[in-house]
Design a protein around this motif. Structure first.
Motif, PDB file in Angstrom:
ATOM      1  N   HIS A  96       0.819  -1.080  -0.041  1.00  0.00           N
ATOM      2  CA  HIS A  96      -0.258   0.100  -0.109  1.00  0.00           C
ATOM      3  C   HIS A  96       0.814   1.332  -0.062  1.00  0.00           C
ATOM      4  O   HIS A  96       1.835   1.293   0.793  1.00  0.00           O
ATOM      5  CB  HIS A  96      -0.986   0.076   1.269  1.00  0.00           C
ATOM      6  N   CYS A 104      -0.669  -5.350   2.285  1.00  0.00           N
ATOM      7  CA  CYS A 104       0.133  -5.564   0.985  1.00  0.00           C
ATOM      8  C   CYS A 104      -0.930  -6.620   0.476  1.00  0.00           C
ATOM      9  O   CYS A 104      -1.472  -7.479   1.024  1.00  0.00           O
ATOM     10  CB  CYS A 104       1.355  -5.914   1.148  1.00  0.00           C
ATOM     11  N   ASP A 274      -7.812   0.664  -2.563  1.00  0.00           N
ATOM     12  CA  ASP A 274      -6.798   1.406  -3.135  1.00  0.00           C
ATOM     13  C   ASP A 274      -5.936   0.707  -4.055  1.00  0.00           C
ATOM     14  O   ASP A 274      -5.183   1.289  -4.406  1.00  0.00           O
ATOM     15  CB  ASP A 274      -5.890   2.058  -1.750  1.00  0.00           C
ATOM     16  N   PHE A 275      -5.885  -0.615  -3.727  1.00  0.00           N
ATOM     17  CA  PHE A 275      -5.009  -1.404  -4.515  1.00  0.00           C
ATOM     18  C   PHE A 275      -5.252  -1.377  -5.996  1.00  0.00           C
ATOM     19  O   PHE A 275      -4.580  -1.786  -6.885  1.00  0.00           O
ATOM     20  CB  PHE A 275      -4.787  -2.875  -3.963  1.00  0.00           C
TER      21      PHE A 275
END
Length: 285
Positions: A96, A104, A274-275
């Protein structure tokens, strides 16, 4: 036991196949943590990933997972597993971009394809999806002190014969609608031990539930992926409180100076979104 009688896995049984035990090592240590499967939907394409904390994989050279085999009819072969070892372990994860968010992800598409094409084995797992992340409207119905489930591998413990995790219960300790201390997280009251890092935190009401407004919903179940455990406060022998990541090695916590106080800090599940741009960039989608 006649496994034919278990062809219809319950929701909780399926949730037990949503997590994966992570064993990581470098030149000096071996540690364990928890990951879980999450399907990212990008431009109509479903991509399976493992989610865990950054501190589980940082500075680790090699990681090992065990995934359960599928009998070919979407049912787990409980005692048959495939060992997956990844070298250059830390580099395999997308971190992140916010240094303050301990999260992650790692794609498992290659592992699934390798097992199928070279080992001729299907792998059985259950992945969370975006639709299980509660919407803003759904969050408004979630009260403080709701029951939660935490699934993972405390102290690295698991049923190694059947490749099964440990399911624990707790409650929401803060209001999920508020960013605790200004961060995209909330607090749970649960026993959070080393190895629990990366555990999914789930709200699951079976058969009926009551929302925060007093409405009773009979004959309806409710399930949300609320977040991901990353850390919690520890008390020193002098009585000071410190916020620390949940250790990945149990030897690091059972000392004379620090004691876990059974509270856990949880990253809100919406942070997983967000990924999406990072995945698009990494895989040029």
């Amino acid at each position: 036991m006649n496994m034919e009688n278990r062809r219809n896995l319950s929701t909780i049984e399926q949730l037990c196949f949503s997590t994966i035990r992570i064993e990581a090592k470098n030149d000096t240590s071996i540690s364990t943590g928890t990951g879980f499967f999450f399907n990212f939907s990008i431009d109509g394409k479903t991509m399976p990933f493992i989610v865990t904390n950054k501190h589980v994989v940082r500075k680790m050279k090699e990681g090992t997972f065990f995934m359960t085999e599928d009998d070919g009819n979407n049912f787990p072969l409980y005692t048959q597993h495939v060992r997956i070892t990844t070298t250059d372990f830390e580099d395999a994860w997308l971190m992140h971009p916010d240094n303050n968010i301990d999260l992650c992800v790692m794609s498992i598409t290659y592992s699934l394809n390798f097992a199928l094409e070279h080992l001729h084995k299907h792998l059985f797992f259950k992945a969370f999806e975006d639709k299980l992340i509660p919407s803003q409207e759904q969050l408004q119905d979630i009260d403080i002190a709701e029951d939660i489930l935490m699934i993972g591998y405390p102290n690295g413990l698991w049923d190694s014969i059947h490749n099964m995790p440990i399911v624990r219960r707790g409650i929401m300790a803060t209001d999920i609608n508020l960013c605790h201390n200004g961060k995209r997280e909330f607090v749970i009251d649960a026993a959070c031990f080393p190895g629990s890092s990366g555990s999914p935190i789930i709200l699951y009401n079976k058969g009926q539930y009551s929302d925060k407004h007093g409405n009773i919903n009979i004959g309806q179940s409710r399930m949300y992926l609320l977040g991901i455990l990353w850390g919690g406060p520890q008390q020193t022998i002098q009585g000071d409180l410190k916020v620390e990541v949940i250790p990945t090695s149990y030897q690091k916590v059972y000392s004379e100076t620090q004691v876990l106080i059974n509270l856990g800090y949880v990253i809100q599940s919406s942070v997983l979104r967000d990924f999406v741009p990072l995945i698009k960039d990494r895989y040029r989608l």
